[in-house]
Design a protein around this motif. Structure first.
Motif, mmCIF file in Angstrom:
data_model
loop_
_atom_site.group_PDB
_atom_site.id
_atom_site.type_symbol
_atom_site.label_atom_id
_atom_site.label_comp_id
_atom_site.label_asym_id
_atom_site.label_seq_id
_atom_site.Cartn_x
_atom_site.Cartn_y
_atom_site.Cartn_z
ATOM 1 N N TRP A 15 50.737 45.381 -27.272
ATOM 2 C CA TRP A 15 50.914 44.060 -26.678
ATOM 3 C C TRP A 15 49.993 43.888 -25.467
ATOM 4 C CZ3 TRP A 15 51.815 39.325 -27.392
ATOM 5 C CH2 TRP A 15 52.106 38.464 -26.331
ATOM 6 N N HIS A 16 49.909 44.894 -24.624
ATOM 7 C CA HIS A 16 49.046 44.809 -23.447
ATOM 8 C C HIS A 16 47.573 44.723 -23.842
ATOM 9 C CE1 HIS A 16 52.343 45.165 -20.708
ATOM 10 N NE2 HIS A 16 52.695 46.350 -21.167
ATOM 11 N N LEU A 17 47.177 45.403 -24.904
ATOM 12 C CA LEU A 17 45.793 45.299 -25.380
ATOM 13 C C LEU A 17 45.496 43.887 -25.881
ATOM 14 C CD1 LEU A 17 45.387 48.704 -27.225
ATOM 15 C CD2 LEU A 17 44.063 47.908 -25.240
ATOM 16 N N LEU A 18 46.426 43.301 -26.612
ATOM 17 C CA LEU A 18 46.225 41.922 -27.068
ATOM 18 C C LEU A 18 46.088 40.979 -25.878
ATOM 19 C CD1 LEU A 18 48.727 41.739 -30.065
ATOM 20 C CD2 LEU A 18 46.223 41.777 -30.185
ATOM 21 N N ALA A 24 39.846 38.319 -22.002
ATOM 22 C CA ALA A 24 38.408 38.572 -22.155
ATOM 23 C C ALA A 24 37.742 37.612 -23.155
ATOM 24 C CB ALA A 24 38.191 40.009 -22.608
ATOM 25 N N ARG A 25 38.505 36.671 -23.679
ATOM 26 C CA ARG A 25 37.929 35.726 -24.642
ATOM 27 C C ARG A 25 36.894 34.837 -23.971
ATOM 28 N NH1 ARG A 25 42.887 32.690 -26.799
ATOM 29 N NH2 ARG A 25 41.342 31.202 -27.393
ATOM 30 N N PRO A 26 35.852 34.439 -24.673
ATOM 31 C CA PRO A 26 35.558 34.716 -26.072
ATOM 32 C C PRO A 26 34.701 35.963 -26.283
ATOM 33 C CG PRO A 26 34.004 33.086 -25.284
ATOM 34 C CD PRO A 26 34.922 33.429 -24.121
ATOM 35 N N LEU A 27 34.329 36.646 -25.220
ATOM 36 C CA LEU A 27 33.400 37.764 -25.341
ATOM 37 C C LEU A 27 34.029 39.043 -25.866
ATOM 38 C CD1 LEU A 27 31.467 37.282 -21.978
ATOM 39 C CD2 LEU A 27 30.785 36.536 -24.271
ATOM 40 N N GLY A 28 35.286 39.282 -25.578
ATOM 41 C CA GLY A 28 35.903 40.554 -25.912
ATOM 42 C C GLY A 28 35.656 41.562 -24.804
ATOM 43 N N ALA A 29 35.906 42.841 -25.086
ATOM 44 C CA ALA A 29 35.787 43.859 -24.044
ATOM 45 C C ALA A 29 35.449 45.214 -24.657
ATOM 46 C CB ALA A 29 37.095 43.961 -23.267
ATOM 47 N N LEU A 30 34.738 46.008 -23.882
ATOM 48 C CA LEU A 30 34.459 47.393 -24.273
ATOM 49 C C LEU A 30 35.694 48.260 -24.069
ATOM 50 C CD1 LEU A 30 30.913 48.186 -22.843
ATOM 51 C CD2 LEU A 30 31.608 48.151 -25.245
ATOM 52 N N LYS A 61 44.650 42.974 -38.730
ATOM 53 C CA LYS A 61 43.773 41.792 -38.703
ATOM 54 C C LYS A 61 43.985 40.958 -37.445
ATOM 55 C CE LYS A 61 42.376 42.333 -43.115
ATOM 56 N NZ LYS A 61 42.006 43.719 -43.256
ATOM 57 N N LEU A 62 44.305 41.643 -36.328
ATOM 58 C CA LEU A 62 44.521 40.954 -35.056
ATOM 59 C C LEU A 62 43.323 41.078 -34.137
ATOM 60 C CD1 LEU A 62 48.205 42.068 -34.433
ATOM 61 C CD2 LEU A 62 47.391 39.954 -35.488
ATOM 62 N N VAL A 63 42.506 42.110 -34.314
ATOM 63 C CA VAL A 63 41.291 42.283 -33.516
ATOM 64 C C VAL A 63 40.125 42.664 -34.429
ATOM 65 C CG1 VAL A 63 42.556 43.030 -31.450
ATOM 66 C CG2 VAL A 63 41.606 44.732 -32.991
ATOM 67 N N GLU A 64 38.934 42.345 -33.959
ATOM 68 C CA GLU A 64 37.700 42.786 -34.615
ATOM 69 C C GLU A 64 37.095 43.864 -33.727
ATOM 70 O OE1 GLU A 64 35.131 39.404 -34.927
ATOM 71 O OE2 GLU A 64 36.651 38.215 -35.958
ATOM 72 N N ILE A 65 36.709 44.978 -34.323
ATOM 73 C CA ILE A 65 36.129 46.083 -33.560
ATOM 74 C C ILE A 65 34.710 46.346 -34.058
ATOM 75 C CG2 ILE A 65 36.271 48.555 -33.047
ATOM 76 C CD1 ILE A 65 39.313 48.309 -33.372
ATOM 77 N N THR A 66 33.801 46.479 -33.112
ATOM 78 C CA THR A 66 32.443 46.919 -33.407
ATOM 79 C C THR A 66 32.286 48.301 -32.792
ATOM 80 O OG1 THR A 66 31.667 44.626 -33.276
ATOM 81 C CG2 THR A 66 29.990 46.379 -33.140
ATOM 82 N N GLY A 71 29.027 55.399 -29.161
ATOM 83 C CA GLY A 71 30.385 55.930 -29.256
ATOM 84 C C GLY A 71 31.458 55.007 -28.704
ATOM 85 N N HIS A 72 31.054 53.957 -27.998
ATOM 86 C CA HIS A 72 32.039 53.015 -27.456
ATOM 87 C C HIS A 72 32.397 51.946 -28.489
ATOM 88 C CE1 HIS A 72 32.243 54.592 -23.426
ATOM 89 N NE2 HIS A 72 30.928 54.703 -23.418
ATOM 90 N N TRP A 73 33.575 51.424 -28.312
ATOM 91 C CA TRP A 73 34.055 50.361 -29.188
ATOM 92 C C TRP A 73 34.081 49.061 -28.407
ATOM 93 C CZ3 TRP A 73 38.873 52.072 -32.444
ATOM 94 C CH2 TRP A 73 38.565 53.228 -33.172
ATOM 95 N N HIS A 74 33.720 47.971 -29.078
ATOM 96 C CA HIS A 74 33.852 46.630 -28.502
ATOM 97 C C HIS A 74 34.893 45.898 -29.346
ATOM 98 C CE1 HIS A 74 32.965 42.348 -27.927
ATOM 99 N NE2 HIS A 74 32.717 42.725 -26.699
ATOM 100 N N ALA A 75 35.888 45.326 -28.686
ATOM 101 C CA ALA A 75 36.972 44.650 -29.406
ATOM 102 C C ALA A 75 37.095 43.210 -28.941
ATOM 103 C CB ALA A 75 38.295 45.379 -29.173
#
Length: 103
Positions: A15-18, A24-30, A61-66, A71-75
């Protein structure tokens, strides 16, 4: 009555991550930023634990991850993730979203 502390932690972390990703919308976060946010709430959070919870949210299907080459993830929130945070759809089990108490 017993409490499953690990289950409560996992579901609250989701919940806290969401919420963090909503801010962080619309950019997302590392993942480095999200790890700092989670460590403010749970000081012993590990990068692996963070990635496990992000992966869970992606499977739902709640987040998109790159996953970046370094090695880092962007969500970032997906459409359903936004709807969960904005209380426009029901939240299924697995995420500790508080009950809506306002109109």
């Amino acid at each position: 009555m017993s409490f499953d502390v690990q289950k409560i932690r996992r579901e609250s972390m989701r919940w806290h991550l969401l919420n963090a990703l909503d801010k962080a919308r619309p950019l997302g976060a590392l993942d480095t930023l999200l790890l700092d946010v989670m460590r403010a709430l749970y000081p012993d959070t590990t990068p692996q634990e963070l990635h496990v919870q992000l992966d869970y949210l992606q499977e739902r299907k709640l987040v998109e991850i790159t996953k970046r080459p370094d090695g880092h993830w962007h969500a970032k929130l997906d459409r359903l993730g936004i709807d969960i945070v904005e209380y426009t759809i029901d939240c299924q089990a697995g995420i500790a979203r508080p009950e809506k108490y306002w109109n």
